[in-house]
Design a protein around this motif. Structure first.
Motif, PDB file in Angstrom:
ATOM      1  N   ALA A   1      30.933 -34.125  21.796  1.00 31.08           N
ATOM      2  CA  ALA A   1      30.373 -35.438  22.153  1.00 31.08           C
ATOM      3  C   ALA A   1      30.088 -36.254  20.896  1.00 31.08           C
ATOM      4  CB  ALA A   1      29.106 -35.260  22.967  1.00 31.08           C
ATOM      5  N   LYS A   2      29.788 -35.560  19.790  1.00 30.94           N
ATOM      6  CA  LYS A   2      29.526 -36.233  18.519  1.00 30.94           C
ATOM      7  C   LYS A   2      30.721 -36.150  17.578  1.00 30.94           C
ATOM      8  CE  LYS A   2      24.534 -35.400  18.626  1.00 30.94           C
ATOM      9  NZ  LYS A   2      23.373 -34.805  17.914  1.00 30.94           N
ATOM     10  N   ASN A   3      31.796 -35.528  18.036  1.00 32.41           N
ATOM     11  CA  ASN A   3      32.978 -35.354  17.182  1.00 32.41           C
ATOM     12  C   ASN A   3      32.605 -34.685  15.859  1.00 32.41           C
ATOM     13  OD1 ASN A   3      35.341 -36.030  18.500  1.00 32.41           O
ATOM     14  ND2 ASN A   3      35.843 -37.704  17.104  1.00 32.41           N
ATOM     15  N   THR A   4      31.768 -33.677  15.939  1.00 32.68           N
ATOM     16  CA  THR A   4      31.246 -33.043  14.735  1.00 32.68           C
ATOM     17  C   THR A   4      31.249 -31.525  14.869  1.00 32.68           C
ATOM     18  OG1 THR A   4      29.803 -34.952  14.303  1.00 32.68           O
ATOM     19  CG2 THR A   4      29.273 -32.908  13.155  1.00 32.68           C
ATOM     20  N   MET A   5      31.571 -30.871  13.773  1.00 30.59           N
ATOM     21  CA  MET A   5      31.519 -29.418  13.675  1.00 30.59           C
ATOM     22  C   MET A   5      30.466 -29.055  12.628  1.00 30.59           C
ATOM     23  SD  MET A   5      34.506 -26.735  12.507  1.00 30.59           S
ATOM     24  CE  MET A   5      34.900 -27.615  11.013  1.00 30.59           C
ATOM     25  N   TYR A   6      29.872 -27.891  12.802  1.00 23.68           N
ATOM     26  CA  TYR A   6      28.809 -27.464  11.888  1.00 23.68           C
ATOM     27  C   TYR A   6      29.076 -26.060  11.359  1.00 23.68           C
ATOM     28  CZ  TYR A   6      26.423 -31.225  14.393  1.00 23.68           C
ATOM     29  OH  TYR A   6      26.096 -32.425  14.961  1.00 23.68           O
ATOM     30  N   LEU A   7      28.497 -25.800  10.203  1.00 19.88           N
ATOM     31  CA  LEU A   7      28.463 -24.440   9.675  1.00 19.88           C
ATOM     32  C   LEU A   7      27.030 -24.187   9.213  1.00 19.88           C
ATOM     33  CD1 LEU A   7      30.183 -21.907   9.023  1.00 19.88           C
ATOM     34  CD2 LEU A   7      30.339 -22.774   6.676  1.00 19.88           C
ATOM     35  N   HIS A   8      26.338 -23.323   9.942  1.00 19.15           N
ATOM     36  CA  HIS A   8      24.988 -22.956   9.581  1.00 19.15           C
ATOM     37  C   HIS A   8      25.073 -21.739   8.666  1.00 19.15           C
ATOM     38  CE1 HIS A   8      23.132 -25.440  12.866  1.00 19.15           C
ATOM     39  NE2 HIS A   8      24.354 -25.294  13.346  1.00 19.15           N
TER      40      HIS A   8
ATOM     41  N   THR B   1      39.551 -38.208  18.911  1.00 16.04           N
ATOM     42  CA  THR B   1      38.652 -37.135  19.291  1.00 16.04           C
ATOM     43  C   THR B   1      39.293 -35.795  18.993  1.00 16.04           C
ATOM     44  OG1 THR B   1      37.513 -36.080  21.142  1.00 16.04           O
ATOM     45  CG2 THR B   1      39.582 -37.166  21.638  1.00 16.04           C
ATOM     46  N   PHE B   2      38.468 -34.830  18.566  1.00 16.93           N
ATOM     47  CA  PHE B   2      39.056 -33.526  18.301  1.00 16.93           C
ATOM     48  C   PHE B   2      38.736 -32.523  19.389  1.00 16.93           C
ATOM     49  CE2 PHE B   2      35.607 -32.505  14.866  1.00 16.93           C
ATOM     50  CZ  PHE B   2      34.668 -32.189  15.807  1.00 16.93           C
ATOM     51  N   SER B   3      38.608 -32.991  20.598  1.00 21.96           N
ATOM     52  CA  SER B   3      38.273 -32.094  21.701  1.00 21.96           C
ATOM     53  C   SER B   3      39.383 -31.103  22.019  1.00 21.96           C
ATOM     54  CB  SER B   3      37.917 -32.885  22.953  1.00 21.96           C
ATOM     55  OG  SER B   3      39.010 -33.672  23.357  1.00 21.96           O
ATOM     56  N   ARG B   4      40.596 -31.350  21.585  1.00 18.62           N
ATOM     57  CA  ARG B   4      41.689 -30.392  21.790  1.00 18.62           C
ATOM     58  C   ARG B   4      42.141 -29.801  20.462  1.00 18.62           C
ATOM     59  NH1 ARG B   4      40.215 -30.591  26.313  1.00 18.62           N
ATOM     60  NH2 ARG B   4      41.454 -30.805  28.211  1.00 18.62           N
ATOM     61  N   TYR B   5      41.262 -29.794  19.488  1.00 18.57           N
ATOM     62  CA  TYR B   5      41.578 -29.263  18.174  1.00 18.57           C
ATOM     63  C   TYR B   5      40.822 -27.964  17.924  1.00 18.57           C
ATOM     64  CZ  TYR B   5      43.871 -33.526  16.461  1.00 18.57           C
ATOM     65  OH  TYR B   5      44.733 -34.572  16.256  1.00 18.57           O
TER      66      TYR B   5
ATOM     67  N   LEU C   1      26.202 -27.334   6.960  1.00 15.43           N
ATOM     68  CA  LEU C   1      27.288 -28.255   6.673  1.00 15.43           C
ATOM     69  C   LEU C   1      27.738 -28.930   7.959  1.00 15.43           C
ATOM     70  CD1 LEU C   1      29.509 -26.147   4.244  1.00 15.43           C
ATOM     71  CD2 LEU C   1      27.508 -27.561   3.723  1.00 15.43           C
ATOM     72  N   SER C   2      28.150 -30.181   7.823  1.00 16.24           N
ATOM     73  CA  SER C   2      28.690 -30.923   8.952  1.00 16.24           C
ATOM     74  C   SER C   2      30.094 -31.398   8.619  1.00 16.24           C
ATOM     75  CB  SER C   2      27.812 -32.135   9.280  1.00 16.24           C
ATOM     76  OG  SER C   2      26.509 -31.739   9.646  1.00 16.24           O
ATOM     77  N   CYS C   3      30.903 -31.522   9.635  1.00 13.33           N
ATOM     78  CA  CYS C   3      32.253 -32.057   9.495  1.00 13.33           C
ATOM     79  C   CYS C   3      32.438 -33.085  10.600  1.00 13.33           C
ATOM     80  CB  CYS C   3      33.280 -30.937   9.607  1.00 13.33           C
ATOM     81  SG  CYS C   3      34.996 -31.503   9.633  1.00 13.33           S
ATOM     82  N   ALA C   4      32.486 -34.351  10.223  1.00  7.86           N
ATOM     83  CA  ALA C   4      32.620 -35.422  11.199  1.00  7.86           C
ATOM     84  C   ALA C   4      34.069 -35.884  11.262  1.00  7.86           C
ATOM     85  CB  ALA C   4      31.719 -36.584  10.812  1.00  7.86           C
TER      86      ALA C   4
END
Length: 127
Positions: free
Chosen positions: A75-82, A28-32, A20-23
């Motif tokens: 850098a891609k502003n994306t989170m993943y769930l493998h 920017t969510f660098s401090r989230y 799963l991806s979360c864009a």
């Protein structure tokens, strides 16, 4: 506020894998601090995994520990769930969430701690 969009859900057989991806957009969510939750029909939304904004700290629900891995690419502003070794009990709508966090090592594991949510992506695991 950050806007979140999940993707990558679908139908998979038991034992299979999905990513799963979360864009994020808006800022920017660098401090989230970020998290994944899921909600099955007739059940409350439950915690799945979380990651601090530094990426140093992670947390997992016992039910997914050892099978799921959370990661982020700022850098891609994306989170993943493998997700590996999926089983029918993993069937749910999966949501990503974000919250501003003052500390780089802090993870949040309850729904009330998050301020921004995506619309969800359906994951269905067939037996």
């Amino acid at each position: 506020q950050v806007q979140l969009v999940e993707s990558g859900g679908g139908l998979v057989q038991a034992g299979g894998s999905l990513r799963l991806s979360c864009a994020a957009s808006g800022r920017t969510f660098s401090r989230y601090a970020l998290g994944w939750f899921r909600q099955a029909p007739g059940k409350e939304r439950e915690f799945v995994a979380a990651i601090s904004w530094s990426g140093i700290s992670t947390a997992y629900a016992d039910s997914v520990k050892g099978r799921f891995t959370i990661s982020r690419d700022d850098a891609k502003n994306t989170m993943y769930l493998h997700m590996n070794s999926l089983n029918p009990e993993d069937t749910a709508v999966y949501y990503c969430a974000a919250r501003r966090s003052p500390l780089g090592s802090t993870v949040a594991i309850t729904t009330g701690e998050y301020t921004d949510w995506g619309q969800g992506t359906q994951v269905t695991v067939s037996s």
